[in-house]
Design a protein around this motif. Structure first.
Motif, PDB file in Angstrom:
ATOM      1  N   VAL A 184      23.326  -8.182  28.071  1.00  0.00           N
ATOM      2  CA  VAL A 184      24.088  -7.344  27.144  1.00  0.00           C
ATOM      3  C   VAL A 184      24.621  -6.151  27.920  1.00  0.00           C
ATOM      4  O   VAL A 184      23.866  -5.478  28.631  1.00  0.00           O
ATOM      5  N   SER A 185      25.917  -5.908  27.781  1.00  0.00           N
ATOM      6  CA  SER A 185      26.485  -4.694  28.358  1.00  0.00           C
ATOM      7  C   SER A 185      26.726  -3.697  27.233  1.00  0.00           C
ATOM      8  O   SER A 185      27.051  -4.070  26.106  1.00  0.00           O
ATOM      9  N   ALA A 186      26.517  -2.435  27.565  1.00  0.00           N
ATOM     10  CA  ALA A 186      26.688  -1.360  26.585  1.00  0.00           C
ATOM     11  C   ALA A 186      27.087  -0.099  27.333  1.00  0.00           C
ATOM     12  O   ALA A 186      27.035  -0.037  28.565  1.00  0.00           O
ATOM     13  N   GLU A 187      27.470   0.894  26.560  1.00  0.00           N
ATOM     14  CA  GLU A 187      27.887   2.148  27.196  1.00  0.00           C
ATOM     15  C   GLU A 187      26.748   2.831  27.936  1.00  0.00           C
ATOM     16  O   GLU A 187      26.964   3.443  28.976  1.00  0.00           O
ATOM     17  N   HIS A 188      25.521   2.723  27.396  1.00  0.00           N
ATOM     18  CA  HIS A 188      24.368   3.403  27.988  1.00  0.00           C
ATOM     19  C   HIS A 188      23.168   2.466  28.030  1.00  0.00           C
ATOM     20  O   HIS A 188      23.104   1.481  27.288  1.00  0.00           O
ATOM     21  N   ARG A 189      22.184   2.786  28.885  1.00  0.00           N
ATOM     22  CA  ARG A 189      21.040   1.900  29.086  1.00  0.00           C
ATOM     23  C   ARG A 189      20.189   1.708  27.834  1.00  0.00           C
ATOM     24  O   ARG A 189      19.713   0.603  27.591  1.00  0.00           O
ATOM     25  N   ALA A 190      19.990   2.742  27.047  1.00  0.00           N
ATOM     26  CA  ALA A 190      19.140   2.590  25.863  1.00  0.00           C
ATOM     27  C   ALA A 190      19.706   1.540  24.912  1.00  0.00           C
ATOM     28  O   ALA A 190      18.966   0.692  24.390  1.00  0.00           O
ATOM     29  N   GLU A 191      21.011   1.593  24.695  1.00  0.00           N
ATOM     30  CA  GLU A 191      21.647   0.618  23.801  1.00  0.00           C
ATOM     31  C   GLU A 191      21.617  -0.778  24.411  1.00  0.00           C
ATOM     32  O   GLU A 191      21.405  -1.771  23.716  1.00  0.00           O
ATOM     33  N   ALA A 192      21.829  -0.875  25.733  1.00  0.00           N
ATOM     34  CA  ALA A 192      21.792  -2.185  26.400  1.00  0.00           C
ATOM     35  C   ALA A 192      20.400  -2.802  26.307  1.00  0.00           C
ATOM     36  O   ALA A 192      20.260  -3.978  25.969  1.00  0.00           O
ATOM     37  N   PHE A 193      19.359  -2.003  26.588  1.00  0.00           N
ATOM     38  CA  PHE A 193      17.993  -2.517  26.506  1.00  0.00           C
ATOM     39  C   PHE A 193      17.637  -2.950  25.081  1.00  0.00           C
ATOM     40  O   PHE A 193      17.066  -4.021  24.866  1.00  0.00           O
ATOM     41  N   ALA A 194      17.960  -2.134  24.106  1.00  0.00           N
ATOM     42  CA  ALA A 194      17.620  -2.457  22.711  1.00  0.00           C
ATOM     43  C   ALA A 194      18.332  -3.729  22.244  1.00  0.00           C
ATOM     44  O   ALA A 194      17.725  -4.593  21.608  1.00  0.00           O
ATOM     45  N   ALA A 195      19.604  -3.834  22.564  1.00  0.00           N
ATOM     46  CA  ALA A 195      20.360  -5.012  22.129  1.00  0.00           C
ATOM     47  C   ALA A 195      19.895  -6.267  22.857  1.00  0.00           C
ATOM     48  O   ALA A 195      19.793  -7.344  22.245  1.00  0.00           O
ATOM     49  N   ALA A 196      19.573  -6.165  24.140  1.00  0.00           N
ATOM     50  CA  ALA A 196      19.093  -7.327  24.889  1.00  0.00           C
ATOM     51  C   ALA A 196      17.739  -7.789  24.362  1.00  0.00           C
ATOM     52  O   ALA A 196      17.488  -8.993  24.239  1.00  0.00           O
ATOM     53  N   ARG A 197      16.889  -6.842  24.025  1.00  0.00           N
ATOM     54  CA  ARG A 197      15.584  -7.223  23.466  1.00  0.00           C
ATOM     55  C   ARG A 197      15.771  -7.924  22.123  1.00  0.00           C
ATOM     56  O   ARG A 197      15.137  -8.944  21.852  1.00  0.00           O
ATOM     57  N   ARG A 198      16.632  -7.388  21.288  1.00  0.00           N
ATOM     58  CA  ARG A 198      16.900  -8.033  20.001  1.00  0.00           C
ATOM     59  C   ARG A 198      17.453  -9.440  20.218  1.00  0.00           C
ATOM     60  O   ARG A 198      17.052 -10.387  19.542  1.00  0.00           O
ATOM     61  N   LEU A 199      18.357  -9.590  21.168  1.00  0.00           N
ATOM     62  CA  LEU A 199      18.973 -10.884  21.443  1.00  0.00           C
ATOM     63  C   LEU A 199      17.927 -11.930  21.817  1.00  0.00           C
ATOM     64  O   LEU A 199      17.878 -13.008  21.221  1.00  0.00           O
ATOM     65  N   ILE A 200      17.063 -11.648  22.781  1.00  0.00           N
ATOM     66  CA  ILE A 200      16.083 -12.649  23.205  1.00  0.00           C
ATOM     67  C   ILE A 200      15.022 -12.879  22.133  1.00  0.00           C
ATOM     68  O   ILE A 200      14.589 -14.013  21.913  1.00  0.00           O
ATOM     69  N   GLU A 201      14.605 -11.828  21.443  1.00  0.00           N
ATOM     70  CA  GLU A 201      13.582 -12.012  20.405  1.00  0.00           C
ATOM     71  C   GLU A 201      14.111 -12.873  19.255  1.00  0.00           C
ATOM     72  O   GLU A 201      13.403 -13.756  18.751  1.00  0.00           O
ATOM     73  N   GLU A 202      15.348 -12.630  18.821  1.00  0.00           N
ATOM     74  CA  GLU A 202      15.910 -13.433  17.740  1.00  0.00           C
ATOM     75  C   GLU A 202      16.213 -14.852  18.207  1.00  0.00           C
ATOM     76  O   GLU A 202      16.036 -15.805  17.451  1.00  0.00           O
TER      77      GLU A 202
END
Length: 142
Positions: A101-119
Motif C-alpha cells: 500500500v502506498s500512502a502520503e505518510h507511513r502511518a497511513e501506509a502501515f495501517a492500510a497494509a495491515r487492514r489489507l492483509i488481515e481482511e
C-alpha cells in the motif's frame, strides 16, 4: 478530480514478485509504501516439518480480494493497493502472498497494509493443504 489510484489484485499460479508490487503502487503523492510478504514456513503453530503446501482458491476469491482492495484504496491518503496471492504447489521459502500500500505518510501506509492483509486472510476463500515430513497432511482454512 483526483488521479485514479492504482489497484492490482490477483490469485495466480506463478511466482510472486516484490518488485512488481512496489512498481504497481508507485504514485507521485505517495511518500511511503508498506509491504507485507508472506512466505511458506517449515512449521505451522506447534507442528514442525512442513515440507510443502498447496494453495487452492474458490472461483470468487479474486472478486472478494478486489472488494477489499477497493475499500482500502478509499482510506485517507492511500494512493495505491496491491494484493496478490499464490495458488498451486509451493515449497518452504516460496512467496505465498504479497501486499503493498502506498500512502502520503507511513502511518497511513502501515495501517492500510495491515487492514489489507488481515481482511484478505479473514475473508478471501483460499485454503492450504500442508504436507509434513512424517507423511501426514492437513487442510487449513476450510
Amino acid at each position: 478530480m483526483s488521479e485514479p489510484q492504482p489497484i492490482v489484485v490477483d490469485v495466480r499460479d506463478r511466482p510472486l514478485s516484490v518488485d512488481e508490487a512496489l512498481a504497481a503502487v508507485q504514485h507521485p503523492r505517495a511518500g511511503a509504501v508498506a509491504l507485507f510478504v508472506g512466505t511458506v514456513r517449515e512449521h505451522d503453530g506447534e507442528r514442525e516439518g512442513v515440507t510443502r503446501l498447496t494453495y487452492s482458491a474458490h472461483p470468487e476469491a479474486s472478486a472478494q480480494l478486489e472488494r477489499i482492495a477497493q475499500s482500502v484504496s478509499r482510506e485517507d491518503e492511500v494512493h495505491g493497493v496491491y494484493a496478490v496471492h499464490r495458488v498451486g504447489d509451493l515449497a518452504v521459502g516460496d512467496l505465498a502472498v504479497v501486499c503493498a500500500v502506498s500512502a502520503e505518510h507511513r502511518a497511513e501506509a502501515f495501517a492500510a497494509a495491515r487492514r489489507l492483509i488481515e481482511e484478505l486472510k479473514a475473508q478471501v476463500p483460499i485454503w492450504k493443504h500442508q504436507a509434513f515430513s512424517d507423511g501426514e497432511a492437513q487442510w487449513v482454512g476450510l
